[in-house]
Structure formats: structure tokens, C-alpha cells
Design a protein around this motif. Structure first.
Motif, PDB file in Angstrom:
ATOM      1  N   GLU A  12      42.856  25.949  16.367  1.00  0.00           N
ATOM      2  CA  GLU A  12      43.359  26.870  17.397  1.00  0.00           C
ATOM      3  C   GLU A  12      44.490  26.610  18.311  1.00  0.00           C
ATOM      4  O   GLU A  12      45.632  27.364  18.225  1.00  0.00           O
ATOM      5  N   ASN A  13      44.701  25.230  18.335  1.00  0.00           N
ATOM      6  CA  ASN A  13      46.056  24.576  18.915  1.00  0.00           C
ATOM      7  C   ASN A  13      47.201  24.670  18.311  1.00  0.00           C
ATOM      8  O   ASN A  13      47.004  24.415  16.925  1.00  0.00           O
ATOM      9  N   LYS A  14      48.319  25.385  18.411  1.00  0.00           N
ATOM     10  CA  LYS A  14      49.217  25.800  17.502  1.00  0.00           C
ATOM     11  C   LYS A  14      50.052  24.355  17.135  1.00  0.00           C
ATOM     12  O   LYS A  14      50.321  24.308  16.146  1.00  0.00           O
ATOM     13  N   ILE A  15      50.441  23.519  18.012  1.00  0.00           N
ATOM     14  CA  ILE A  15      50.911  22.294  17.713  1.00  0.00           C
ATOM     15  C   ILE A  15      49.987  21.457  16.976  1.00  0.00           C
ATOM     16  O   ILE A  15      50.550  20.891  15.885  1.00  0.00           O
ATOM     17  N   ASN A  16      48.785  21.302  17.019  1.00  0.00           N
ATOM     18  CA  ASN A  16      47.863  20.671  16.133  1.00  0.00           C
ATOM     19  C   ASN A  16      47.860  20.950  14.631  1.00  0.00           C
ATOM     20  O   ASN A  16      47.866  20.406  13.813  1.00  0.00           O
ATOM     21  N   ARG A  17      47.639  22.441  14.575  1.00  0.00           N
ATOM     22  CA  ARG A  17      47.773  23.211  13.446  1.00  0.00           C
ATOM     23  C   ARG A  17      49.066  22.678  12.566  1.00  0.00           C
ATOM     24  O   ARG A  17      48.947  22.787  11.254  1.00  0.00           O
ATOM     25  N   GLN A  18      50.328  22.861  13.358  1.00  0.00           N
ATOM     26  CA  GLN A  18      51.482  22.606  12.549  1.00  0.00           C
ATOM     27  C   GLN A  18      51.372  21.040  12.065  1.00  0.00           C
ATOM     28  O   GLN A  18      51.953  20.864  11.063  1.00  0.00           O
ATOM     29  N   VAL A  19      51.154  20.215  12.938  1.00  0.00           N
ATOM     30  CA  VAL A  19      51.027  18.873  12.408  1.00  0.00           C
ATOM     31  C   VAL A  19      50.004  18.598  11.249  1.00  0.00           C
ATOM     32  O   VAL A  19      50.380  17.956  10.280  1.00  0.00           O
ATOM     33  N   THR A  20      49.063  19.145  11.459  1.00  0.00           N
ATOM     34  CA  THR A  20      47.837  19.083  10.332  1.00  0.00           C
ATOM     35  C   THR A  20      48.572  19.791   8.927  1.00  0.00           C
ATOM     36  O   THR A  20      48.268  19.103   7.820  1.00  0.00           O
ATOM     37  N   PHE A  21      49.066  20.745   9.040  1.00  0.00           N
ATOM     38  CA  PHE A  21      49.753  21.647   8.024  1.00  0.00           C
ATOM     39  C   PHE A  21      50.744  20.570   7.462  1.00  0.00           C
ATOM     40  O   PHE A  21      50.794  20.612   6.157  1.00  0.00           O
ATOM     41  N   SER A  22      51.783  19.936   8.152  1.00  0.00           N
ATOM     42  CA  SER A  22      52.828  18.921   7.611  1.00  0.00           C
ATOM     43  C   SER A  22      52.115  17.975   6.854  1.00  0.00           C
ATOM     44  O   SER A  22      52.550  17.666   5.963  1.00  0.00           O
ATOM     45  N   LYS A  23      50.945  17.262   7.296  1.00  0.00           N
ATOM     46  CA  LYS A  23      50.490  16.029   6.784  1.00  0.00           C
ATOM     47  C   LYS A  23      49.606  16.481   5.456  1.00  0.00           C
ATOM     48  O   LYS A  23      49.764  15.947   4.553  1.00  0.00           O
ATOM     49  N   ARG A  24      48.833  17.639   5.497  1.00  0.00           N
ATOM     50  CA  ARG A  24      48.123  17.819   4.282  1.00  0.00           C
ATOM     51  C   ARG A  24      49.102  18.730   3.405  1.00  0.00           C
ATOM     52  O   ARG A  24      48.678  18.234   1.937  1.00  0.00           O
ATOM     53  N   ARG A  25      50.404  19.013   3.625  1.00  0.00           N
ATOM     54  CA  ARG A  25      51.075  19.680   2.726  1.00  0.00           C
ATOM     55  C   ARG A  25      51.516  18.562   1.829  1.00  0.00           C
ATOM     56  O   ARG A  25      51.736  18.415   0.705  1.00  0.00           O
ATOM     57  N   SER A  26      52.326  17.520   2.740  1.00  0.00           N
ATOM     58  CA  SER A  26      52.770  16.364   2.091  1.00  0.00           C
ATOM     59  C   SER A  26      51.683  15.627   1.130  1.00  0.00           C
ATOM     60  O   SER A  26      52.141  15.209  -0.290  1.00  0.00           O
TER      61      SER A  26
END
Length: 231
Positions: A12-26
């Protein structure tokens, strides 16, 4: 205690979601590269973020070629599935046709045997009678043809046997004639041999008689004549 399993659900947290997306994408792009190198596989990976930004990875940077291959494969799969469905439909239709045909043939066979004819109309009975008459004519024609062929074959064999019999009789007569000629020839040879053996004896007898006459006329008796007189 060990670390518990993380429940997968939207962050739900937008910042945490963006950080998780960046890590998982890499990590995902790294795994795609590893499987491509280790297994010599062609890999194409596309990721769109929540904002619509595209992140992609392709083996040897050949995204277009891999996508074309995917499209050809997908089209082939769809075509095969369509053909299979159509073929199954055709087989279903063919099965229904064959089943109906088999039922018709079985019903006609029962009619030919005189069964299940109670519900037939007059026209159907007449058609059945005509079919039976035609079949009977064909059967008789075939039977007559086979009989004629059999008679012709028997006559041919009889002629061949007669010719063989004539040849054997001719050979037998020739052999008997040869045996008779040989017997006559042998008999003539035996007669000639007997005549040649008797001729010297006659000559010897005539000579002795002539000698006896000469001795008698001369008044002299030979020793063997004296013994004959004494006896």
C-alpha cells in the motif's frame, strides 16, 4: 525461530512499493540473463511499471527476432488447435454418417433374410422382391459360369490324359515290335550255329562209309571191322 513466510499482497505504501519494484526488477533481469547464459536459451523479458515505463531484456538484444518467433509459434499452436477442433468435428460427422449407414445395411440384411418385414409397405416389398430377383439372377449366372469353366477344365484334362495314353500305347507297341525282331534274329543265329556244327559230322560219316565200301570190295577187313564181326 525461523523467519516467517511473507504474505504476497499489494504494498500500500507508494514509496515502499517503488523500492520493492526496483529491487525485484533488477533481480528478475539478472535471473533472465543467468538462465540465458547458463542454459543457452533465448529469453525475452518485458516489465511495465505502474506508471507505464518499459523495462526489457532479450538474449543478444534480439527482442524483435524472439517476438517474431513467439508469434509464429503462437500462430502454429492456434492453427493446430483449430485444425484439431475441426478434425474432431469432422470425425464426429463421419462417425454419425457411418453409424447411420451401418444401421441401414443391417436393416436391409434383415429384410433380405425375411425378418422385420411386417411394417414394410407394398412398394417397399415390391422393391425388396425385385432386389432379391436380381440377386438370384446374378447368383445363377455366376454358378453357370463356374460350371462351364469346370466342364471345360475337365475336358481339357481328359484330352491331355488321352494324348498321354496314346503316346504310351505307341511306345509299348514299338517296344513289343523290337522284342519280336530281337527274338527272330536270335533264333536265326541259333539255327545257323546248329547247321555249322552238324555239317562236319555228315562229312565224316560219308567218308567212313566210302572207306568201308572200298575195303569190302578189296576183300581186306580192317581191325575194327574184325571186332565188329566177332561180336
Amino acid at each position: 525461530m525461523g523467519r516467517g513466510r511473507v504474505q504476497l499482497k499489494r504494498i500500500e505504501n507508494k514509496i515502499n512499493r517503488q523500492v520493492t519494484f526496483s529491487k525485484r526488477r533488477s533481480g528478475l533481469l539478472k535471473k533472465a540473463h543467468e538462465i540465458s547464459v547458463l542454459c543457452d536459451a533465448q529469453v525475452a523479458l518485458m516489465v511495465f511499471s505502474s506508471k507505464g515505463k518499459l523495462f526489457e531484456y532479450a538474449t543478444e538484444s534480439c527482442m524483435e527476432r524472439i517476438l517474431e518467433r513467439y508469434e509464429r509459434y503462437s500462430f502454429t499452436e492456434i492453427q493446430c488447435a483449430t485444425d484439431e477442433i475441426q478434425q474432431n468435428g469432422n470425425w464426429t460427422w463421419e462417425h454419425a454418417k457411418l453409424k447411420a449407414r451401418m444401421e441401414t445395411l443391417q436393416r436391409n440384411l434383415r429384410h433380405y433374410e425375411g425378418e422385420d418385414i411386417q411394417n414394410l409397405s407394398l412398394r417397399e416389398l415390391q422393391n425388396l422382391e425385385q432386389q432379391l430377383d436380381s440377386a438370384l439372377k446374378r447368383i445363377r449366372s455366376k454358378k453357370n459360369q463356374l460350371m462351364v469353366e469346370s466342364i471345360s477344365e475337365f475336358q481339357k484334362k481328359d484330352k491331355e490324359l488321352q494324348e498321354q495314353n496314346n503316346i504310351l500305347a505307341k511306345k509299348l507297341k514299338e517296344k513289343e515290335k523290337t522284342n519280336v525282331e530281337q527274338a527272330h534274329w536270335q533264333l536265326n543265329n541259333n539255327c545257323q550255329d546248329s547247321s555249322s556244327m552238324l555239317l562236319p559230322l555228315n562229312i565224316s560219316s560219308n567218308g567212313r562209309e566210302k572207306e568201308d565200301n572200298e575195303t569190302t570190295n578189296s576183300g581186306v577187313l580192317l581191325p575194327w571191322m574184325i571186332r565188329h564181326h566177332l561180336e
